[in-house]
Design a protein around this motif. Structure first.
Motif, mmCIF file in Angstrom:
data_model
loop_
_atom_site.group_PDB
_atom_site.id
_atom_site.type_symbol
_atom_site.label_atom_id
_atom_site.label_comp_id
_atom_site.label_asym_id
_atom_site.label_seq_id
_atom_site.Cartn_x
_atom_site.Cartn_y
_atom_site.Cartn_z
ATOM 1 N N ILE A 146 0.851 -1.191 0.000
ATOM 2 C CA ILE A 146 0.000 0.000 0.000
ATOM 3 C C ILE A 146 0.884 1.237 0.000
ATOM 4 C CG2 ILE A 146 -1.599 1.368 1.408
ATOM 5 C CD1 ILE A 146 -2.931 -1.214 2.269
ATOM 6 N N GLU A 151 -5.631 4.680 2.045
ATOM 7 C CA GLU A 151 -6.302 3.444 1.673
ATOM 8 C C GLU A 151 -6.592 2.586 2.904
ATOM 9 O OE1 GLU A 151 -5.567 -0.561 -1.083
ATOM 10 O OE2 GLU A 151 -4.351 1.241 -1.414
ATOM 11 N N HIS A 155 -10.297 1.558 3.983
ATOM 12 C CA HIS A 155 -10.658 0.143 4.033
ATOM 13 C C HIS A 155 -11.458 -0.167 5.302
ATOM 14 C CE1 HIS A 155 -10.403 -4.201 3.520
ATOM 15 N NE2 HIS A 155 -10.210 -4.229 4.818
ATOM 16 N N THR A 185 -9.032 11.329 -2.252
ATOM 17 C CA THR A 185 -8.858 9.921 -1.904
ATOM 18 C C THR A 185 -10.170 9.200 -2.151
ATOM 19 O OG1 THR A 185 -9.424 10.415 0.393
ATOM 20 C CG2 THR A 185 -7.098 10.399 -0.152
ATOM 21 N N SER A 187 -10.658 6.331 -3.519
ATOM 22 C CA SER A 187 -10.519 4.902 -3.770
ATOM 23 C C SER A 187 -11.582 4.086 -3.069
ATOM 24 C CB SER A 187 -9.126 4.431 -3.328
ATOM 25 O OG SER A 187 -8.926 4.670 -1.959
ATOM 26 N N TYR A 188 -12.152 4.600 -1.993
ATOM 27 C CA TYR A 188 -13.221 3.881 -1.328
ATOM 28 C C TYR A 188 -14.453 4.761 -1.174
ATOM 29 C CZ TYR A 188 -10.044 0.121 -0.358
ATOM 30 O OH TYR A 188 -9.174 -0.922 -0.501
ATOM 31 N N GLN A 249 -7.219 0.870 -6.213
ATOM 32 C CA GLN A 249 -8.306 1.373 -5.372
ATOM 33 C C GLN A 249 -9.176 0.251 -4.823
ATOM 34 O OE1 GLN A 249 -10.482 4.306 -7.674
ATOM 35 N NE2 GLN A 249 -8.596 5.242 -8.407
#
Length: 265
Positions: A146, A151, A155, A185, A187-188, A249
């Motif tokens: 990572i 991230e 998560h 950010t 990615s989530y 991602q």
């Protein structure tokens, strides 16, 4: 080799199924199980892996009363070793530690698999829960370093959101995205379950890729060249870059080989 490597999530899953963004077999209020697709990738913590139930030997593991297939978790590497058949890691996320094994197809399969993976560094793992010799571990399809610590935070937020939506499906309908998402950010940046543009938060090329790949029903993922054709891309390199970013991602993952991908959400 005592256990064959698997390809997590050969049968890709949809974003929402029966009020839960991750499929499986979930107990109805009357106590009767309702079978659902359990091949959707589910974000979890190590503690959830360790506490997962297995009603009978060889059956699917269950988290929150729901069958789970491929899982994803993040953590730091505490121990690592290798043999002729696999790489082994002990990975912890602050909630517990779990052994991870990544099996090799052949003696030359190890090329690049440990690149960037170091002691005490964060990694993301996609795999399935297994038991061998009475001890629980994760059989990994991918273990990758990572680079962006955001991230890790995202998560855990994603894992929490999924658990809450399974425990209380009605609360998930039309709910807001989890706290902590921002434009830098994304990615989530999970979309609300109530509708809208599921991939509206992505860049245009990434959005096209996700729309194309998420419609695949082959069970083995979609070849990147086919993705490029359906996206109408003039350069396959642009599509490859987009796919790599989406994999970073956690939205895409490779299936039967490095050139076939499936949607994780």
């Amino acid at each position: 080799m005592s256990e064959n490597p698997y390809y997590a999530g050969r049968d890709g899953g949809g974003f929402m199924q029966g009020g839960s963004p991750y499929g499986g077999s979930q107990q109805s209020p009357g106590g009767e199980g309702r079978k659902r697709n359990n091949q959707s990738l589910r974000p979890v913590t190590v503690q959830q892996i360790l506490n997962a139930d297995q009603p009978v030997p060889e059956s699917d593991f269950q988290i929150d009363g729901t069958d789970v297939g491929p899982i994803q978790f993040v953590g730091t590497v505490h121990n690592m070793s290798s043999t002729a058949t696999n790489f082994s890691y002990e990975i912890g996320d602050g909630y517990g530690y779990i052994d991870v094994r990544q099996w090799l197809d052949s003696s030359d399969d190890e090329s690049g698999k440990t690149e960037g993976i170091e002691q005490d560094k964060y990694v993301s793992v996609i795999g399935t829960i297994k038991v061998f010799g009475g001890k629980r571990h994760v059989s990994a399809q991918t273990v990758r370093p990572i680079e962006d610590h955001n991230e890790v935070y995202h998560h855990f937020l994603k894992a929490l959101q999924v658990s809450l939506s399974i425990r209380n499906p009605n609360a998930a309908k039309g709910g807001a995205a989890p706290a902590g998402n921002n434009a830098n950010t994304d990615s989530y940046a999970a979309p609300a379950a109530g509708g809208g543009d599921v991939y509206g938060h992505l860049a245009p090329m990434q959005k096209k890729i996700m729309e194309v790949v998420s419609a695949d029903t082959s069970g083995e993922g979609m070849h990147v060249r086919h993705v490029a054709r359906l996206c109408g891309a003039t350069s396959i390199e642009d599509v490859m870059v987009g796919i790599e970013q989406l994999m970073g991602q956690g939205l895409l993952y490779s299936t039967i080989d490095d050139l076939h991908v499936a949607a994780a959400t």
